[in-house]
Scaffold this motif. Structure first.
Motif, short mmCIF file in Angstrom:
data_model
loop_
_atom_site.label_atom_id
_atom_site.label_comp_id
_atom_site.label_asym_id
_atom_site.label_seq_id
_atom_site.Cartn_x
_atom_site.Cartn_y
_atom_site.Cartn_z
N PRO A 7 0.83 -1.20 0.00
CA PRO A 7 0.00 0.00 0.00
C PRO A 7 0.86 1.26 0.00
O PRO A 7 1.93 1.29 0.62
N ALA A 8 0.39 2.29 -0.67
CA ALA A 8 1.17 3.53 -0.81
C ALA A 8 1.48 4.17 0.54
O ALA A 8 2.50 4.86 0.67
N ASP A 9 0.62 3.97 1.53
CA ASP A 9 0.83 4.61 2.83
C ASP A 9 1.51 3.69 3.85
O ASP A 9 1.54 4.00 5.05
N HIS A 10 2.06 2.56 3.39
CA HIS A 10 2.74 1.66 4.33
C HIS A 10 4.00 2.35 4.86
O HIS A 10 4.79 2.90 4.09
N PRO A 11 4.23 2.37 6.17
CA PRO A 11 5.39 3.07 6.72
C PRO A 11 6.73 2.49 6.31
O PRO A 11 7.75 3.18 6.39
N PHE A 12 6.75 1.23 5.89
CA PHE A 12 7.97 0.62 5.39
C PHE A 12 7.85 0.37 3.88
O PHE A 12 8.12 -0.72 3.38
N PRO A 28 18.66 -19.26 12.23
CA PRO A 28 18.80 -18.26 13.30
C PRO A 28 20.01 -17.35 13.20
O PRO A 28 20.09 -16.38 13.95
N HIS A 29 20.97 -17.62 12.30
CA HIS A 29 22.17 -16.79 12.31
C HIS A 29 21.82 -15.35 11.92
O HIS A 29 21.06 -15.13 10.97
N PRO A 30 22.33 -14.36 12.67
CA PRO A 30 22.00 -12.96 12.39
C PRO A 30 22.60 -12.51 11.06
O PRO A 30 23.74 -12.82 10.74
N ARG A 31 21.81 -11.76 10.28
CA ARG A 31 22.31 -11.17 9.04
C ARG A 31 21.52 -9.90 8.74
O ARG A 31 20.43 -9.69 9.28
N ALA A 32 22.08 -9.09 7.86
CA ALA A 32 21.47 -7.80 7.52
C ALA A 32 20.20 -8.01 6.72
O ALA A 32 20.13 -8.89 5.85
N GLY A 33 19.22 -7.19 7.02
CA GLY A 33 17.97 -7.24 6.28
C GLY A 33 17.44 -5.84 6.03
O GLY A 33 17.82 -4.88 6.72
N VAL A 34 16.57 -5.72 5.04
CA VAL A 34 15.92 -4.46 4.71
C VAL A 34 14.42 -4.70 4.74
O VAL A 34 13.91 -5.61 4.07
N TRP A 39 7.61 -7.76 4.44
CA TRP A 39 8.72 -8.63 4.09
C TRP A 39 10.04 -8.05 4.59
O TRP A 39 10.16 -6.86 4.86
N ILE A 40 11.02 -8.92 4.68
CA ILE A 40 12.41 -8.51 4.92
C ILE A 40 13.25 -9.09 3.79
O ILE A 40 13.16 -10.29 3.49
N ILE A 41 14.06 -8.25 3.17
CA ILE A 41 15.00 -8.72 2.16
C ILE A 41 16.26 -9.20 2.87
O ILE A 41 16.89 -8.45 3.62
N ASP A 42 16.58 -10.45 2.70
CA ASP A 42 17.84 -11.00 3.21
C ASP A 42 18.94 -10.38 2.36
O ASP A 42 19.20 -10.80 1.23
N LEU A 43 19.59 -9.35 2.89
CA LEU A 43 20.48 -8.54 2.08
C LEU A 43 21.72 -9.29 1.61
O LEU A 43 22.11 -9.17 0.43
N PRO A 44 22.38 -10.09 2.43
CA PRO A 44 23.53 -10.85 1.91
C PRO A 44 23.13 -11.80 0.79
O PRO A 44 23.85 -11.93 -0.21
N ALA A 45 21.98 -12.47 0.94
CA ALA A 45 21.54 -13.40 -0.10
C ALA A 45 21.24 -12.67 -1.41
O ALA A 45 21.60 -13.13 -2.49
N ALA A 46 20.59 -11.49 -1.30
CA ALA A 46 20.28 -10.72 -2.50
C ALA A 46 21.54 -10.20 -3.16
O ALA A 46 21.68 -10.25 -4.40
N ALA A 47 22.49 -9.72 -2.36
CA ALA A 47 23.72 -9.17 -2.93
C ALA A 47 24.57 -10.23 -3.60
O ALA A 47 25.16 -9.99 -4.66
N ARG A 48 24.64 -11.40 -3.02
CA ARG A 48 25.45 -12.47 -3.62
C ARG A 48 24.97 -12.78 -5.03
O ARG A 48 25.78 -13.07 -5.93
N LEU A 98 13.40 -13.05 -0.02
CA LEU A 98 12.31 -12.44 0.73
C LEU A 98 11.88 -13.34 1.88
O LEU A 98 11.58 -14.52 1.70
N VAL A 99 11.86 -12.77 3.07
CA VAL A 99 11.49 -13.50 4.29
C VAL A 99 10.29 -12.79 4.91
O VAL A 99 10.31 -11.56 5.07
N PRO A 100 9.24 -13.50 5.29
CA PRO A 100 8.11 -12.85 5.97
C PRO A 100 8.56 -12.18 7.26
O PRO A 100 9.23 -12.81 8.10
#
Length: 403
Positions: A7-12, A28-34, A39-48, A98-100
């Motif tokens: 939605p256009a008004d979603h805060p994220f 469970p291993h910690p990694r960067a996400g956006v 959704w959360i983009i698994d940033l290391p997975a996307a960048a690789r 993409l991770v929920p």
């Protein structure tokens, strides 16, 4: 617009794209996400897969490498994310990353190198001055000449959701008796935090104009405060045990560039400023942020950050004016955000006026200060481009009994 159908008004939305560190029960291993929508983009997975040249900057169990990479890399990563989310060709290419968001377990997003807390709200400083120094000028003589601050304890900065154990310490009672025990006047402070990315050289002050070169983004802060411990200890060197037991931050760091449309001119200065703090005629770094403070689910305050007397750029310039260096992961906070009206006060000591005017909750209970089991959640939003909403997420914590 994004092919994710957010939605256009979603805060994220795509205009926000905040960074955090997460894991999941299955991985469970910690990694960067956006964060984007639900959704959360698994940033290391996307960048690789899509940007291997940036993989090193987003690898690791924290955002530390990205923070240290500096503004050129920050801009490049954000540009790539925007492209991936807005061009249909990337739908299938990004799907694996993409991770929920509902499955995420959030972690402290960066290693806190140092922590400084300021006192930048004129309304907050005035309210406390009137309570503590009745009949005198509520502001100290230096307040409008420099951003007042203190050094806190980096090791007790915790991520949102971490239990806050009621601290114990020395207190001085009305009769003068000195006792030791759990704080009876446990308070909150609704604040904005600034996260330093690129460091600086020892001995070289950082000019206000270099604020966006060094500050990666912002987060929400609750600087929990034991007012009774603080009152007895703070003369002559300032806060210590009354503050250092816990400072909570939101798990998502909103990039500074996401706040371009929220920039406003700060309040008019009423005394001349020395050149290193004088921002007249400079690009404005006031921020139109609207906070909301909930106590046990009930809104008790809606502070507005636009009224803050000192800006993040001025705080940075003053913090380094003596040549103190910046380090990646330094965190500095604004101090309590309070507005002119009673419903805009960002701390309980102001909302209850030192205990004289208890806050009434919908269940019929009242509060002056926090009780064990109480939960405080602070959220905030800012205006974005084309009517978008920029969300800063939430910082929350529940009070546990003293141990």
């Amino acid at each position: 617009m994004t092919w994710l159908g957010i939605p256009a008004d979603h805060p994220f939305g795509v205009a926000t794209l905040p960074y955090g560190v997460f894991g999941t029960p299955g991985d469970p291993h910690p990694r960067a996400g956006v964060a984007v929508g639900e959704w959360i983009i698994d940033l290391p997975a996307a960048a690789r897969r899509l940007a291997p040249e940036l993989a090193g900057a987003v690898a690791g169990p924290s955002l530390d490498a990205l923070l240290a990479a500096g503004p050129r890399v920050w801009a490049e990563v954000r540009a790539r994310l925007t492209t991936w989310l807005t061009e249909e060709v990337y739908r299938d290419l990004l799907a694996h990353a993409l991770v929920p968001a509902r499955d995420a377990i959030m972690h402290l997003p960066f290693t806190v190198a140092d922590y400084v807390d300021f006192y930048a709200s004129e309304q907050h400083a005035t309210n406390l001055g009137r309570m503590f120094r009745p009949g005198q000028d509520p502001l100290t003589p230096n307040w409008k000449h420099l951003p007042i601050g203190y050094h806190g304890r980096a090791g007790t900065v915790v991520v949102s959701g971490t239990e806050v154990v009621r601290p114990s310490g020395q207190r001085r009672g009305p009769d003068g008796e000195i006792t030791f025990g759990p704080s009876r006047r446990l308070d909150i402070e609704a604040e904005l935090g600034f996260v330093v990315g690129a460091g600086s050289t020892l001995g070289r002050p950082v000019d206000m104009s270099r604020f966006p070169e060094h500050v990666f983004g912002v987060c929400l802060v609750n600087d929990w405060s034991a007012r009774d411990i603080q009152a007895w200890e703070y003369v002559p060197l300032g806060p210590f045990l009354g503050k250092s037991f816990a400072t909570s931050i939101s798990p998502w760091i909103v990039p500074l560039t996401a706040l371009d449309h929220a920039r406003v001119v700060p309040p008019a200065r009423t005394v001349p400023l020395l050149p290193y703090l004088d921002d007249a005629g400079a690009p404005p770094w006031g921020l139109d942020l609207r906070l909301e403070v909930r106590l046990n689910g009930h809104v008790v305050s809606r502070p507005e950050f636009a009224g803050m007397y000192w800006t993040g750029a001025q705080m940075l310039a003053h913090m380094t004016a003596n040549g103190a260096s910046l380090r990646t992961g330094d965190l500095y906070a604004s101090g309590t955000v309070s507005g002119a009206s009673p419903d805009q006060r960002g701390s309980l000591i102001e909302l209850c006026w030192g205990g004289e005017e208890p806050v009434k909750l919908p269940d019929g209970s009242v509060r002056t200060f926090l009780e064990d089991g109480d939960e405080v959640v602070i959220t905030a939003t800012a205006p974005g481009p084309d009517g978008a909403v920029i969300g800063l997420g939430a910082v929350g914590g529940r009070i546990g009994a003293a141990r």
